[in-house]
Structures are given as C-alpha cells and as structure tokens.
Scaffold this active site. Structure first.
Site, PDB file in Angstrom:
ATOM      1  N   GLY A 189      -1.469  -0.644   0.309  1.00  0.00           N
ATOM      2  CA  GLY A 189      -2.742  -0.694   1.005  1.00  0.00           C
ATOM      3  C   GLY A 189      -3.565  -1.935   0.742  1.00  0.00           C
ATOM      4  N   THR A 190      -3.589  -2.381  -0.498  1.00  0.00           N
ATOM      5  CA  THR A 190      -4.397  -3.555  -0.823  1.00  0.00           C
ATOM      6  C   THR A 190      -3.885  -4.780  -0.088  1.00  0.00           C
ATOM      7  OG1 THR A 190      -5.091  -2.710  -2.986  1.00  0.00           O
ATOM      8  CG2 THR A 190      -5.132  -5.095  -2.684  1.00  0.00           C
ATOM      9  N   GLN A 223      -6.039   6.885   2.923  1.00  0.00           N
ATOM     10  CA  GLN A 223      -6.282   8.276   2.543  1.00  0.00           C
ATOM     11  C   GLN A 223      -6.006   9.259   3.672  1.00  0.00           C
ATOM     12  OE1 GLN A 223      -6.912   9.469  -0.411  1.00  0.00           O
ATOM     13  NE2 GLN A 223      -7.165   7.495  -1.463  1.00  0.00           N
ATOM     14  N   THR A 265      11.698 -11.355   0.589  1.00  0.00           N
ATOM     15  CA  THR A 265      12.840 -10.465   0.740  1.00  0.00           C
ATOM     16  C   THR A 265      12.381  -9.013   0.788  1.00  0.00           C
ATOM     17  OG1 THR A 265      14.274 -12.023  -0.422  1.00  0.00           O
ATOM     18  CG2 THR A 265      15.029  -9.744  -0.280  1.00  0.00           C
ATOM     19  N   SER A 324      -0.375   3.087   2.402  1.00  0.00           N
ATOM     20  CA  SER A 324       0.159   2.817   1.067  1.00  0.00           C
ATOM     21  C   SER A 324       1.093   3.937   0.643  1.00  0.00           C
ATOM     22  CB  SER A 324      -0.991   2.689   0.060  1.00  0.00           C
ATOM     23  OG  SER A 324      -0.518   2.286  -1.202  1.00  0.00           O
ATOM     24  N   CYS A 378      -9.370   3.145  -8.354  1.00  0.00           N
ATOM     25  CA  CYS A 378      -9.142   1.705  -8.264  1.00  0.00           C
ATOM     26  C   CYS A 378     -10.249   0.901  -8.928  1.00  0.00           C
ATOM     27  CB  CYS A 378      -9.007   1.276  -6.804  1.00  0.00           C
ATOM     28  SG  CYS A 378      -7.514   1.928  -6.022  1.00  0.00           S
ATOM     29  N   ASN A 413     -12.452   7.287   0.424  1.00  0.00           N
ATOM     30  CA  ASN A 413     -11.652   7.638  -0.750  1.00  0.00           C
ATOM     31  C   ASN A 413     -12.463   8.261  -1.871  1.00  0.00           C
ATOM     32  OD1 ASN A 413     -12.598   4.761  -0.775  1.00  0.00           O
ATOM     33  ND2 ASN A 413     -11.930   4.901  -2.905  1.00  0.00           N
TER      34      ASN A 413
END
Length: 382
Positions: free
Chosen positions: A69-70, A178, A237, A199, A325, A149
C-alpha cells in the site's frame, strides 16, 4: 490468544503460504528471461494478474503489481503529479488520510505543489460538496481513502465520483488498503475511480505484496525506473511467488467476504453494546453501515492508549493504538484531531480491528477482560 489487530496486518493463510512455497521452489525463473523457465514464470504472473482482474471485473492490464500500500499510494500520487504538472499543481485530499498519503503530499508541497486538505465532520467523513468547492482549473488529482484505518469511517467515494464525472481530466485515487474483503467492492471499482491501491498483508497474503488498479488510458509516470517490468510502470524483477500467493488470497477473501463481514459486524456490535455501559468510555466508531464492520475505535478517557494496549496484552489479547503504522511516533491521533476530539481524549484511543478468524466467543472474552481492566483503571480515572 485473541488477535484484534487485523488492520495492522493479518496472518498469512496456510493455503496461501503453500502457494508461495510451491512457486518459490518450482517456478524460480525470472519472468523477463526468454528461456523456458522465464516463460513459465511469466505465464504464472499473467495468470495471477488475470485472476485478480476477473474477480473485480476489470482488465488484466489494469492490475499492476507492487510491494504494498505505501508504494502504491506514493506511486499514484507522485506519478500523477509528475505526469500532469504541466496542466496544474493542485491536489485535493482529506485531513484523515493514512501516513503514506499524507507524507507523500507533504513531499510534493516541498516541490511546489499546492495541496488542499479537506475537513471532516465529527464522524471523520468528507463532505462531497467540499470536494466540489475545492476544485480549481489547475486541479490534477483527488485522493480520498475508502475506509479510514483509525476509526473505520466509510467515505462517500461514489458521491465524490459523481462530482468528478464533470471533470474527466482530474485523476481520482482511492486508498483501498482497508477495504478489500469488506463488502465495498462496488464503491472502490466504480466507473469514475481511476486508481485504487491495495496491500497483500492486509488480507492474508505475504508481506511485500500489493497491487494498484490503474484504469486503462490514465497516464501516470513511473516511480521506479529500471528494466521496464509491469508495462514499464513499475520496474524491478517481479515477485512471482508473492504475486501468485496474493492472487490466491484475493480469491479466498472474496469467496468468504459476505459471511466474514456479517460475523465481524456481529462481533463489533457485541463489544460496542458492552462498552456503552461505562461512563468513562467514549466510542468513535458507529455500529452501522456508515462505518466498516471490522474497525472499532474507543477510548477509556483518562487512560492513555498505550497503557490500555499493554494491559490487554497481559491477557493475551492484541489490539493497537489508532494506527499501527504511526503508533510509535508522536503523530498518533491524526483522524481524531481532524474530528476536533480534544488531544487528551484522542491520546486515550485504541483500535480493535477484526478479521475473518475472530468469533463471538472472542468478543465475550474481550468484554470480560475489559471489565477487569476497567475496575483497575478506576483509581486513575475517578
């Protein structure tokens, strides 16, 4: 053990882990290689992409794999800014976004972009009319999260989308980290949403996995330059075993979504009804469809949140302060502050976040332990 911190991370499902291990052991070629091993990896990667796309009714080319997600938030925000800066440098977001969005916006402000942070009401919700009023000729992006969140507010994503239909050149991003498996797919994948970020570790997939939904035709600059993987939009990759495992997790969470949401809402209801009995408890998450079923935020006013977290931990119950977080930083109450909750109250807030593994029996045990802890906290709050 009772794990009530699913919004921070979830435990990887055994079958998802099995997929990861099988692919890591058997399909270890580089998907960019021309030989047979590379082709096998490439085919599996595309199958995983198509599986996710089919589940949400979008095109496989609209699913871009990321590390989570970040990265997704940073990419869409900065990628839009860099791609569209010749048309304008104005961005609209809310005052209750996740730190990944908030801090990406701050970086852009340092580069000369102008960001409007919309206020929220006393439930942490954006007013769509405020979005309309904030739009300018130089607006290039609107970024609003689907589900908050910290307290679980469901934002008016569709209503904002209706407004933005009049402005087709403005990118519309939804942080949906979320939201996956929470019964709001039609909102996230509505026809006006251009980008949505996800995420893997929030829905039982391995950490370091994620994806972005990017609507076909929307232009965005790459955040990571390199060998041109992911349509030249996200080089590096590919994480073939992680992406294959994540695709399996998406399918499993979709299959069990209705039952899971119903059970989470019942658990949340049982805890809220219990908490309502106590004078010094303030509940920030409502018990209806305007809030997500899996997030419950409350405070024992007079007892700091970290104290409550550790007290429950001693009983083998795991909850968190308002955002894992940022729970070790000073900025732990951004949503409650935006709701104009007094700082002394906001610092007492904790978050219970439910998952598909939780049961009503877990709620009973939580309530029992709460009674015991509250009795001990009386000497602090009375």
């Amino acid at each position: 053990m009772i794990y009530f911190d699913n919004s921070a991370t979830t435990k990887i499902w055994p079958s998802v882990l099995s997929t990861y291990e099988k692919v890591a052991n058997e399909v270890w070629g580089n998907p960019s290689s021309l030989h047979h091993l590379g082709q096998v990896a490439w085919n599996l990667l595309q199958q995983s992409r198509k599986q996710i796309a089919d589940l949400y009714g979008v095109e496989p080319g609209e699913i871009i794999f990321t590390s989570g997600g970040t990265e997704g938030d940073n990419w869409v925000i900065k990628g839009t800014a860099f791609a569209k800066q010749q048309f304008g440098k104005h961005i609209i977001t809310s005052s209750v976004e996740h730190a990944a969005v908030r801090n990406a916006m701050k970086q852009l402000e340092e580069l000369g972009f102008d960001v409007t942070y919309l206020p929220v009401d006393d439930e942490g919700r954006v007013n769509p009319q405020d979005v309309q009023d904030a739009i300018r000729p130089d607006t290039i992006l609107v970024s609003i999260m689907a589900i908050n969140n910290e307290i679980g507010t469901v934002q008016p994503i569709k209503e904002i989308g209706e407004i933005l239909k009049k402005y087709p050149n403005i990118h519309y991003m939804v942080d949906a980290v979320q939201a996956i498996g929470k019964g709001v797919d039609s909102m996230v994948f509505s026809d006006r949403v251009d980008f949505a970020t996800f995420s893997g570790h929030k829905f039982h997939a391995p950490r370091g996995t994620g994806f972005v939904y990017k609507k076909r035709g929307r232009q965005i600059a790459p955040l990571i330059a390199g060998g041109g993987q992911e349509q030249g939009l996200r080089s590096g990759t590919e994480n073939t075993p992680g992406d294959a495992a994540m695709a399996r997790a998406v399918r499993l969470v979709q299959d069990g979504q209705a039952e899971s949401v119903q059970r989470e809402r019942a658990i949340k209801h049982k805890i809220i009804e219990h908490l309502k009995q106590f004078d010094h408890v303030r509940i920030f998450s409502k018990d209806d469809d305007s809030f997500a079923a899996h997030i419950l935020c409350f405070a024992i006013v007079g007892v700091r949140g970290e104290t409550v977290v550790h007290a429950f931990e001693e009983h083998d119950i795991y909850i968190s302060t308002t955002s894992a977080c940022s729970s070790k930083d000073e900025d732990t109450t951004s949503t409650l502050s935006a709701m104009k909750v007094p700082k002394k109250v906001a610092e007492c807030a904790v978050r219970v976040s439910l998952g598909d593994q939780n049961t009503l029996a877990d709620a009973d045990e939580f309530n029992r332990v709460f009674d015991e802890l509250y009795e001990g906290f009386k000497k602090i709050i009375d």
